[in-house]
Motif scaffolding. Sequence first.
Motif, mmCIF file in Angstrom:
data_model
loop_
_atom_site.group_PDB
_atom_site.id
_atom_site.type_symbol
_atom_site.label_atom_id
_atom_site.label_comp_id
_atom_site.label_asym_id
_atom_site.label_seq_id
_atom_site.Cartn_x
_atom_site.Cartn_y
_atom_site.Cartn_z
ATOM 1 N N VAL A 126 -5.266 12.211 -1.176
ATOM 2 C CA VAL A 126 -5.298 10.750 -1.323
ATOM 3 C C VAL A 126 -5.929 10.164 -0.062
ATOM 4 C CG1 VAL A 126 -3.957 8.672 -1.758
ATOM 5 C CG2 VAL A 126 -3.202 10.861 -2.723
ATOM 6 N N ASN A 127 -7.185 9.797 -0.151
ATOM 7 C CA ASN A 127 -7.897 9.200 0.981
ATOM 8 C C ASN A 127 -7.923 7.681 0.779
ATOM 9 O OD1 ASN A 127 -11.017 8.261 1.799
ATOM 10 N ND2 ASN A 127 -9.831 9.268 3.396
ATOM 11 N N PHE A 128 -7.226 6.952 1.666
ATOM 12 C CA PHE A 128 -7.152 5.502 1.493
ATOM 13 C C PHE A 128 -7.694 4.741 2.698
ATOM 14 C CE2 PHE A 128 -3.250 6.780 3.528
ATOM 15 C CZ PHE A 128 -2.884 5.736 4.366
ATOM 16 N N CYS A 145 0.433 6.321 -7.163
ATOM 17 C CA CYS A 145 -0.770 7.150 -7.024
ATOM 18 C C CYS A 145 -0.402 8.629 -7.107
ATOM 19 C CB CYS A 145 -1.457 6.814 -5.703
ATOM 20 S SG CYS A 145 -3.093 7.508 -5.547
ATOM 21 N N TYR A 171 -1.836 12.169 2.650
ATOM 22 C CA TYR A 171 -2.183 10.745 2.732
ATOM 23 C C TYR A 171 -3.062 10.568 3.970
ATOM 24 C CZ TYR A 171 1.394 9.948 -0.800
ATOM 25 O OH TYR A 171 2.126 9.969 -1.963
ATOM 26 N N THR A 198 0.839 -1.204 0.000
ATOM 27 C CA THR A 198 0.000 0.000 0.000
ATOM 28 C C THR A 198 0.872 1.251 0.000
ATOM 29 O OG1 THR A 198 -1.857 -1.073 1.125
ATOM 30 C CG2 THR A 198 -1.718 1.321 1.302
ATOM 31 N N ARG A 221 -9.603 8.061 -4.319
ATOM 32 C CA ARG A 221 -9.865 7.059 -3.271
ATOM 33 C C ARG A 221 -9.365 5.722 -3.810
ATOM 34 N NH1 ARG A 221 -10.200 3.775 0.281
ATOM 35 N NH2 ARG A 221 -11.707 3.736 1.979
ATOM 36 N N PRO A 222 -8.050 5.496 -3.736
ATOM 37 C CA PRO A 222 -7.459 4.344 -4.407
ATOM 38 C C PRO A 222 -7.575 3.064 -3.586
ATOM 39 C CG PRO A 222 -5.739 5.589 -3.338
ATOM 40 C CD PRO A 222 -7.020 6.332 -3.083
ATOM 41 N N SER A 223 -7.426 1.952 -4.276
ATOM 42 C CA SER A 223 -7.415 0.631 -3.646
ATOM 43 C C SER A 223 -6.186 -0.132 -4.117
ATOM 44 C CB SER A 223 -8.678 -0.151 -4.031
ATOM 45 O OG SER A 223 -8.563 -1.524 -3.676
ATOM 46 N N LEU A 282 1.045 4.122 -3.034
ATOM 47 C CA LEU A 282 0.674 5.491 -2.668
ATOM 48 C C LEU A 282 1.792 6.475 -2.977
ATOM 49 C CD1 LEU A 282 -1.099 4.953 0.792
ATOM 50 C CD2 LEU A 282 -2.185 5.501 -1.403
ATOM 51 N N SER A 289 -5.806 8.330 6.017
ATOM 52 C CA SER A 289 -6.505 7.069 6.293
ATOM 53 C C SER A 289 -7.535 7.232 7.404
ATOM 54 C CB SER A 289 -5.503 5.981 6.708
ATOM 55 O OG SER A 289 -4.836 6.347 7.906
#
Length: 400
Positions: free
Chosen positions: A312-314, A211, A290, A203, A338-340, A207, A292
């Motif tokens: 970047v909201n993960f 990302c 970043y 992850t 909003r990545p995965s 990121l 979370s």
Amino acid sequence: MGLLPISIQNRGLSLTPFLITSPPPYFQLLSAPKFTHFSQISGNNFINCLPSRTQRSSVAVRSVATEAAASPPAAKMVKAIRIHEHGGPEVLKWEDVEVGEPKEGEIRVKNEAIGINFIDVYYRKGLYKAATLPYTPGVEACGVVTAVGPGLTGRQVGDLVAYAGQQMGSYAQEQILPANRAVPVPPSIDPKVAASLMLKGTTAQFLLRRCFKVEPGHTVLVHAAAGGVGSLLCQWANALGATVIGTVSTKEKAVQAKEDGCHHVIIYKDEDFVARVKEITSNNGVEVVYDSVGKDTFEGSLEVLKLRGYMVNFGQSSGAPDPVPLSAIAAKSLFLTRPSLFHYAATREELLEAAGEVFANVASGILRVRVNHSYSLSEAAQAHTDLENRKTSGSIVLIP
């Protein structure tokens, strides 16, 4: 063959149970398919099961011993955590489950260490939906291959592998995995480290490197800087030449964040992180946030971004953010994503590349993995409780 107890009742007469040491021909010639065990044969049924003299010559002979030999092997039972309904940590139940043989393209793995992640909490609460109920949670583990599916090459019994992905079920002593989602673990990497590194490390990799590509001179803001992913983000971003600002909840976590490469640490319970970030950056803002945490930090994170900054909201440990009007993005031409991980490691090639870079950074000393908390697998509910109450830092593992 072994002794076989038979009890016969017929027309109201109860006969004393007796033992057959060598079954006579009519036991070998039973042709009534509805009786699968001798215990089902009693009364008139027993008499009716005896084949006629004519039938004896036409029915195929099959002994009880042969039938037993042809039956499938008993399923292997292991312990696992199971969820039957959504809710709090109390829905995590310690149960027996069956583990079968791997099919084509699969391997069976005996887990040595299991990673805990906030995504497990989201599934447990029902924020993310599992395919079925009940189910075994967990998406990250490291273990030893105990069986390989037919025709599979490149894997063998005894290999140490780690995995992270959409295949749930890691909260178990043993599990079946798609072979293409498991990566080999270098001998220099401890299983506990690998188990806590696969999801969080890959992850952090996507990121920071894909990302939004962090470069020297950038200023980044990392929320939950002392968490499992946050700790890796801070170390890696620092190594890439960025100025790192981290937010944490306690003084103890602030010490860790400093050790992990944060140039500035904000204890958000004591300070307004928006005002503090603006002060640190002389009102210029940061290139990327970043985040979370989600609901509690989202609007403030947008506010501290510079022109054309990346939000970047993960994750959403504090809850899902409120809907964002396009005008909030347009004000500074911001980017919002909003990545995965599963979309950034969709192919085996992407997965191996990401894992390889993570393992290489651990081996070179760029990344130090903090496995700060270990629980027995049966104590998964307590681990979830501590995680949600922010009593943990770094990574958490379950030991089967």
